[in-house]
Design an enzyme around this catalytic site. Sequence first.
Site, PDB file in Angstrom:
ATOM      1  N   TYR A 159       0.755  -1.215   0.037  1.00 54.74           N
ATOM      2  CA  TYR A 159       0.050  -0.500   0.120  1.00 54.74           C
ATOM      3  C   TYR A 159       0.736   1.504  -0.321  1.00 54.74           C
ATOM      4  O   TYR A 159       0.391   1.944  -0.313  1.00 54.74           O
ATOM      5  CB  TYR A 159      -1.236  -0.299   1.379  1.00 54.74           C
ATOM      6  CG  TYR A 159      -2.251   0.019   0.874  1.00 54.74           C
ATOM      7  CD1 TYR A 159      -3.017  -1.525   0.479  1.00 54.74           C
ATOM      8  CD2 TYR A 159      -3.296   1.101   0.562  1.00 54.74           C
ATOM      9  CE1 TYR A 159      -4.145  -1.403  -0.056  1.00 54.74           C
ATOM     10  CE2 TYR A 159      -4.512   1.339   0.272  1.00 54.74           C
ATOM     11  CZ  TYR A 159      -5.484  -0.232  -0.165  1.00 54.74           C
ATOM     12  OH  TYR A 159      -6.296  -0.092  -0.052  1.00 54.74           O
ATOM     13  N   LYS A 226      -0.031 -13.381   5.980  1.00 55.81           N
ATOM     14  CA  LYS A 226      -0.058 -14.328   4.646  1.00 55.81           C
ATOM     15  C   LYS A 226       1.838 -15.415   4.875  1.00 55.81           C
ATOM     16  O   LYS A 226       2.175 -14.865   4.038  1.00 55.81           O
ATOM     17  CB  LYS A 226      -0.214 -13.793   3.320  1.00 55.81           C
ATOM     18  CG  LYS A 226      -0.200 -14.888   2.531  1.00 55.81           C
ATOM     19  CD  LYS A 226      -1.474 -15.437   2.409  1.00 55.81           C
ATOM     20  CE  LYS A 226      -1.754 -16.733   1.247  1.00 55.81           C
ATOM     21  NZ  LYS A 226      -2.404 -17.851   1.356  1.00 55.81           N
ATOM     22  N   ASP A 280      -5.923 -16.238   4.381  1.00 50.94           N
ATOM     23  CA  ASP A 280      -7.390 -16.835   3.364  1.00 50.94           C
ATOM     24  C   ASP A 280      -7.628 -18.065   4.760  1.00 50.94           C
ATOM     25  O   ASP A 280      -9.506 -17.679   4.133  1.00 50.94           O
ATOM     26  CB  ASP A 280      -6.940 -17.646   2.699  1.00 50.94           C
ATOM     27  CG  ASP A 280      -5.440 -18.878   3.548  1.00 50.94           C
ATOM     28  OD1 ASP A 280      -4.682 -18.423   3.771  1.00 50.94           O
ATOM     29  OD2 ASP A 280      -4.969 -19.550   2.808  1.00 50.94           O
TER      30      ASP A 280
END
Length: 413
Positions: A159, A226, A280
Amino acid sequence: MGTIQYTPPADGRLIGWVQDRLQVPDKPIVPFIEGDGIGPDIWAATRRVLDAAVAKAYAKKREIKWLEILSGEKAVNAGISALSQETLDAIRKYRVAIKGPLTTPVGGGFRSLNVSLRQELDLYACVRPVRYFAGTPAPVTHPEKLNVVIYRENTEDVYAGIEWPAGSVEARKLAKFITEELKSPVDSEAGIGIKPMTKKNTARLVASAIRFALEQGRSTVTLVHKGNIMKYTEGAFRDWGYQTAAEQFADQTITEKDVYDKFNGKIPAGKVMIKDRIADAMFQQVLLRPEEYEVIATPNLNGDYLSDACAAQVGGLGMAPGANIGDGVAVFEATHGTAPKYAGQDKVNPGSLILSGVMMLEYMKWNEAANLIVNALGKVIVSKVVTYDLARQMTGAKEVKCSEFANEIIKNL
Ligand code: NAD
């Protein structure tokens, strides 16, 4: 460009910051930015609700002394820049501010006023609580089981916007460097983005999530990452998160592993359990086992996805509040935009800004006033006296204006 001088209310006092703690006087000066588009409507409604709740909770002992500061179109119309130094200085000085949505003026100096505000004031935690209000139409069977507060890192990750287009001199140069010097093949025609993540920025984000959990009596903080794939960024976020808990909150936190290994799965009284989940899996967890999550700390991109998904699960973004919080400075804001087509119609739902005001009261530790508003808002939604956005999804609802919705909340305080 002109300049502006803000004159604070004479009987208001400054909020202090002592040993990493906010010191809130009984009559704190709190700056507000009305906002553009629907901003004036939802701000007027919000201000009345906040004032009424504070008056009800503390009689005359406490009162917010509002100070209007300008940003966006109202600032430009007053002859100053859309985000002036004076406005930034006022937020820094008074420490707690609340704002309506802002239009970034076309051709102005800033890409986004909101992003600039976060960067200039180093508001590193984007905080988004997600809770269900009974009666709100929602897509899942048990929306009430989700009640989480998401702490999203606000300053780094992919970002940060460090990227180069495919075929550019920079991207080709980097691809060549990475392929030849670092021995990791990258296609010379690839677009390239960089994902920097640091221990210091992770630590301050995770520390504020843990501090919040301790202060508000929440029993778990979950690090969402992640890290199985992106080991040195997302994986490091997880490791630095656990390290932060161990280094700064050793007596007040315990890892999930220790809870199961040493305490038979029961969190010892007074402790916050730190656990982690892969991103996830976490998207499944919030749907399948929402009651197991309370505070979530996560890097910028995961947090972006997760906060919108969680908001949708409990009935949409229309009532989702938000805050951007740094060290001793915080700006509370509605998460939606200026909805220009409804500007000046006294029509839209002020819920998102009102609940951002609730977050502000909680941040000031004025929890009694905050709880009054949450309870009243809940009652109003159950009674189905709501603004158009909710009314059109409910059967038997009475549609009211933005200001009337605020009146209903005040009546139910
Ligand atoms: P938006 O959120 O303003 O509007 C999208 C739609 O959502 C509206 O048409 C309306 O139907 C609905 N909506 C929004 N707020 C609502 C409310 N309180 N009650 C009921 N319905 C509501 O998004 P947009 O159209 O993409 O953006 C419009 C402007 O807002 C742009 O200039 C953008 O830059 C700005 N913006 C500002 C912020 C901010 O200040 N934090 C955030 C997002 C967008």
